[in-house]
Design an enzyme around this catalytic site. Sequence first.
Site, PDB file in Angstrom:
ATOM      1  N   ASP A   1       6.989   8.365  -9.623  1.00 11.48           N
ATOM      2  CA  ASP A   1       7.832   7.313  -9.911  1.00 11.48           C
ATOM      3  C   ASP A   1       7.134   6.183  -9.689  1.00 11.48           C
ATOM      4  O   ASP A   1       7.665   5.237 -10.218  1.00 11.48           O
ATOM      5  CB  ASP A   1       9.039   7.399  -8.924  1.00 11.48           C
ATOM      6  CG  ASP A   1       8.698   7.797  -7.472  1.00 11.48           C
ATOM      7  OD1 ASP A   1       7.418   7.552  -7.087  1.00 11.48           O
ATOM      8  OD2 ASP A   1       9.513   7.571  -6.534  1.00 11.48           O
ATOM      9  N   HIS A   2       6.081   5.920  -9.147  1.00 12.83           N
ATOM     10  CA  HIS A   2       5.441   4.694  -8.827  1.00 12.83           C
ATOM     11  C   HIS A   2       4.449   4.080  -9.954  1.00 12.83           C
ATOM     12  O   HIS A   2       4.584   3.168 -10.707  1.00 12.83           O
ATOM     13  CB  HIS A   2       4.863   4.770  -7.492  1.00 12.83           C
ATOM     14  CG  HIS A   2       5.632   4.459  -6.407  1.00 12.83           C
ATOM     15  ND1 HIS A   2       6.486   5.330  -6.003  1.00 12.83           N
ATOM     16  CD2 HIS A   2       5.435   3.522  -5.298  1.00 12.83           C
ATOM     17  CE1 HIS A   2       7.057   4.812  -4.769  1.00 12.83           C
ATOM     18  NE2 HIS A   2       6.477   3.916  -4.257  1.00 12.83           N
TER      19      HIS A   2
ATOM     20  N   ASP B   1       6.843   7.707   2.375  1.00 14.99           N
ATOM     21  CA  ASP B   1       7.359   6.427   1.587  1.00 14.99           C
ATOM     22  C   ASP B   1       8.262   5.978   2.650  1.00 14.99           C
ATOM     23  O   ASP B   1       9.193   6.682   3.323  1.00 14.99           O
ATOM     24  CB  ASP B   1       8.026   6.617   0.464  1.00 14.99           C
ATOM     25  CG  ASP B   1       8.300   5.398  -0.257  1.00 14.99           C
ATOM     26  OD1 ASP B   1       7.484   4.993  -0.939  1.00 14.99           O
ATOM     27  OD2 ASP B   1       9.230   4.530   0.105  1.00 14.99           O
TER      28      ASP B   1
ATOM     29  N   ARG C   1      11.955  -5.729  -0.656  1.00 11.87           N
ATOM     30  CA  ARG C   1      11.008  -6.279   0.021  1.00 11.87           C
ATOM     31  C   ARG C   1      10.331  -7.865  -0.911  1.00 11.87           C
ATOM     32  O   ARG C   1      10.496  -7.569  -2.344  1.00 11.87           O
ATOM     33  CB  ARG C   1       9.748  -5.629   0.022  1.00 11.87           C
ATOM     34  CG  ARG C   1       9.851  -4.517   0.945  1.00 11.87           C
ATOM     35  CD  ARG C   1       8.619  -3.727   1.386  1.00 11.87           C
ATOM     36  NE  ARG C   1       8.922  -2.976   2.374  1.00 11.87           N
ATOM     37  CZ  ARG C   1       8.584  -1.721   2.431  1.00 11.87           C
ATOM     38  NH1 ARG C   1       7.731  -1.097   1.669  1.00 11.87           N
ATOM     39  NH2 ARG C   1       8.824  -0.862   3.702  1.00 11.87           N
TER      40      ARG C   1
ATOM     41  N   SER D   1       5.297  -1.005   3.957  1.00 10.86           N
ATOM     42  CA  SER D   1       5.248   0.234   3.452  1.00 10.86           C
ATOM     43  C   SER D   1       4.231   1.370   4.400  1.00 10.86           C
ATOM     44  O   SER D   1       3.963   1.199   5.306  1.00 10.86           O
ATOM     45  CB  SER D   1       4.098   0.145   2.228  1.00 10.86           C
ATOM     46  OG  SER D   1       3.416   1.166   1.929  1.00 10.86           O
TER      47      SER D   1
ATOM     48  N   ARG E   1       2.157   3.231   3.214  1.00 12.77           N
ATOM     49  CA  ARG E   1       0.912   3.703   2.973  1.00 12.77           C
ATOM     50  C   ARG E   1      -0.287   3.913   3.771  1.00 12.77           C
ATOM     51  O   ARG E   1      -0.682   2.780   4.348  1.00 12.77           O
ATOM     52  CB  ARG E   1       0.328   2.813   1.691  1.00 12.77           C
ATOM     53  CG  ARG E   1       0.292   1.352   1.938  1.00 12.77           C
ATOM     54  CD  ARG E   1       0.003   0.206   0.817  1.00 12.77           C
ATOM     55  NE  ARG E   1       1.165  -0.001   0.275  1.00 12.77           N
ATOM     56  CZ  ARG E   1       1.627  -0.912  -0.319  1.00 12.77           C
ATOM     57  NH1 ARG E   1       0.857  -2.058  -0.620  1.00 12.77           N
ATOM     58  NH2 ARG E   1       2.815  -1.242  -0.922  1.00 12.77           N
TER      59      ARG E   1
HETATM   60  C1  MIC Z   1       6.557   0.269  -1.055  1.00 16.12           C
HETATM   61  O1  MIC Z   1       7.826  -0.040  -1.365  1.00 16.12           O
HETATM   62  O2  MIC Z   1       5.834  -0.559  -0.791  1.00 16.12           O
HETATM   63  C2  MIC Z   1       5.961   1.638  -1.643  1.00 16.12           C
HETATM   64  C3  MIC Z   1       5.154   1.564  -2.517  1.00 16.12           C
HETATM   65  O3  MIC Z   1       6.930   2.463  -2.002  1.00 16.12           O
HETATM   66  C4  MIC Z   1       5.568   2.168  -0.064  1.00 16.12           C
HETATM   67  C5  MIC Z   1       4.596   3.458  -0.452  1.00 16.12           C
HETATM   68  C6  MIC Z   1       3.307   3.163  -1.070  1.00 16.12           C
HETATM   69  O4  MIC Z   1       2.508   2.141  -0.575  1.00 16.12           O
HETATM   70  O5  MIC Z   1       2.851   3.937  -1.828  1.00 16.12           O
HETATM   71  C7  MIC Z   1       6.388   2.598   0.763  1.00 16.12           C
HETATM   72  O6  MIC Z   1       7.394   1.836   0.937  1.00 16.12           O
HETATM   73  O7  MIC Z   1       6.001   3.154   1.859  1.00 16.12           O
HETATM   74 FE1  SF4 Z   2       9.628   2.452  -5.166  1.00 14.77          FE
HETATM   75 FE2  SF4 Z   2       8.860   1.304  -2.708  1.00 14.77          FE
HETATM   76 FE3  SF4 Z   2      10.168  -0.252  -4.410  1.00 14.77          FE
HETATM   77 FE4  SF4 Z   2      11.402   2.058  -3.689  1.00 14.77          FE
HETATM   78  S1  SF4 Z   2      10.653   0.084  -2.223  1.00 14.77           S
HETATM   79  S2  SF4 Z   2      11.526   1.519  -5.558  1.00 14.77           S
HETATM   80  S3  SF4 Z   2       9.920   3.322  -3.122  1.00 14.77           S
HETATM   81  S4  SF4 Z   2       8.289   0.687  -4.698  1.00 14.77           S
END
Ligand code: MIC
Ligand code: SF4
Length: 645
Positions: A64-65, A120, A382, A535, A537
């Site tokens: 999905d990313h 995530d 965010r 995140s 990550r």
């Molecule tokens: C995000 O919202 O920052 C992400 C991308 O979903 C991350 C995961 C990632 O960095 O792949 C998260 O929230 O954990």
């Molecule tokens: Fe995707 Fe992370 Fe954004 Fe949620 S917050 S939509 S999981 S990138």
Amino acid sequence: MGKNITQKIIDNHKVSGEAAPGQELGLRIDQTITQDATGTMAYLQFEAMGVDRVKTDLSVSYVDHNTLQYGGFENADDHRYLQTVASKYGVYFSRPGNGILHQVHLERFGKPGGTLLGSDSHTPSSGGLGMMAMGAGGLDVAVAMGGGAFNITYPKVVLVNLTGKLQPWVSAKDVILELLRRLTVKGGVGKVIEYGGEGVKSLTVPERATITNMGAELGATTSIFPSDENTRKFLKAQKRESDWMELSADADAAYDEQVDINLDELEPMIAQPHMPDVVCKVSEIEGMKVDQVCVGSCTNSSFTDLMTVAETFKTKGKTVSTGLDMTISPGSRQVLNMLAKNGGLSSLIEAGARILETSCGPCIGNGQSPPSGGVSLRTFNRNFIGRSGTKSAGVYLVSPEVAVASAITGVITDPRKLGAYPKVAMPSEFVIDDSMILAPADDPSTVEIKRGPNIAQLPTQGELPNKLSGKTLIKLEDNVTTDDITPAGTWLKYRSNVPKYSESVFAQINEHFHEEAKNAGGGFVVGGDNYGQGSSREHAALCPMYLGIKGIIAKSFARIHKDNLVNFGILPLTFSNPADYDAIDQGDELELSGIADALKNGSETITLTNKTKGTEVALSHGYTQRQIDTILAGGKLNYTKAQAA
Ligand code: MIC
Ligand code: SF4
């Protein structure tokens, strides 16, 4: 003494440790989820562990990313790897186009009373169903897939006592924004946020999921709602009523803290640049010109969210203001298909909204970067600086109601000015079609795992040496995010390629950081409070490890990031006296001598020598024995392998 919901789920899943404040607990994990940006690493790590088949009740791999597949083969290679590795090891695979993991998991798989671990940070979305759903690094998820426990510090439990009922044009997003205003982005660290009170009854499961989703922004371990008649209704509408069970806190349950929110009194809220806790009432900053409105993300892309936007355009006979661009990213194929069938999609198209794929999209900086110095209103979770792809832009976080009202007028608008509220009810039946979720192969020997050139080797590291020394490569302030450490956006396609992705480390602050770190032979990073928030990550630990970073010395850490640092053998250390933050400058030569011995001997403080200044600074680690053993082994993969042997 009765129990709260958190205690009940912990009691049912505890495999080790003591259920007492501050103690480490091991929890059995029922379900796991991964997404493509963290999943490739998680499955490479799972493969390295040498387990034949996942041992959970259910594991799902979502894509999905990184769905754009622009400018090269990287995303597509990752997808092929993920699909084949899932099939071989017993993991369900949700194909690109099926939707954002948290939305789809809520719709199709989450179960009240269970535990869910996801690579995530917004995994707590499924807390809207009464699940104990937590975010973690990919390696922790890999271990859970292999049947290992997930370790948490026994949390404090906060009751958010909801009374009253949301007024027209005020919605779930406003509840969590209000909580962020009161508690801040570090207010939830070490805590579970549990919702209760009369007000809970008026919230549907997707509304609850909006609230638990953004508990991640509070830094909480997780957030959870009771499972009640509304939960049953939702699961029934998703044709899986048999997954329902009743779950609530006992009448005499005790909590560590309580926060009261009267929904009757809540107004439309907005988070201002560049943190989700810089929250005020929309009415306080009304009238500001807007350049972009984006609706979607795992926070606010449910059927009711998008139908509210569609119905507002339709019933008010309005369109998107010519002064801005509006995009819509539906949370799932189910949502998009239902909008297509009931005409909602047509209302959005007629209004002039741009319809994007069912994926994270602009939320992770994949497209739709705002103009220079622009104002972007987003229903996301965010708004960290630069995350949108435009460092000079200001991102504001709002509800779908505020988004559509502002899209119509072209300026930040309190939606209550639009008159009658087109209240959209949750459907009594959702359209069910799981054909884009592939079951794993019955016979794993028939599956060949496909690895393109973007699937690089896992970097490894040896045992912890007894002396660590090096320069302070960078000194940072409070609330450093993982987007600051390893940014997403255009870098995202290198998630399976650590050597390449390491070039992104702190690049937003100093684009030469990776070269300087390598040339210096690694070193230390100094940070303020809540280092590593955001995140899950693990790349924010893995890439620094690859660059030779040995320790992060900060005032405090965010939970998931601290675990990730330990997992990759980087020492997260805190100042015993926070004022000592001032005793180290960028460029100072630091040394931790006898560090391995100190950890082995159970010493709780560590002495850091600042060779440049000729001073000593006392540091604390607060590690559990398991964390000490992990660090001594040079990380969790080494530790897990050694244990298995
Ligand atoms: C995000 O919202 O920052 C992400 C991308 O979903 C991350 C995961 C990632 O960095 O792949 C998260 O929230 O954990
Ligand atoms: Fe995707 Fe992370 Fe954004 Fe949620 S917050 S939509 S999981 S990138």
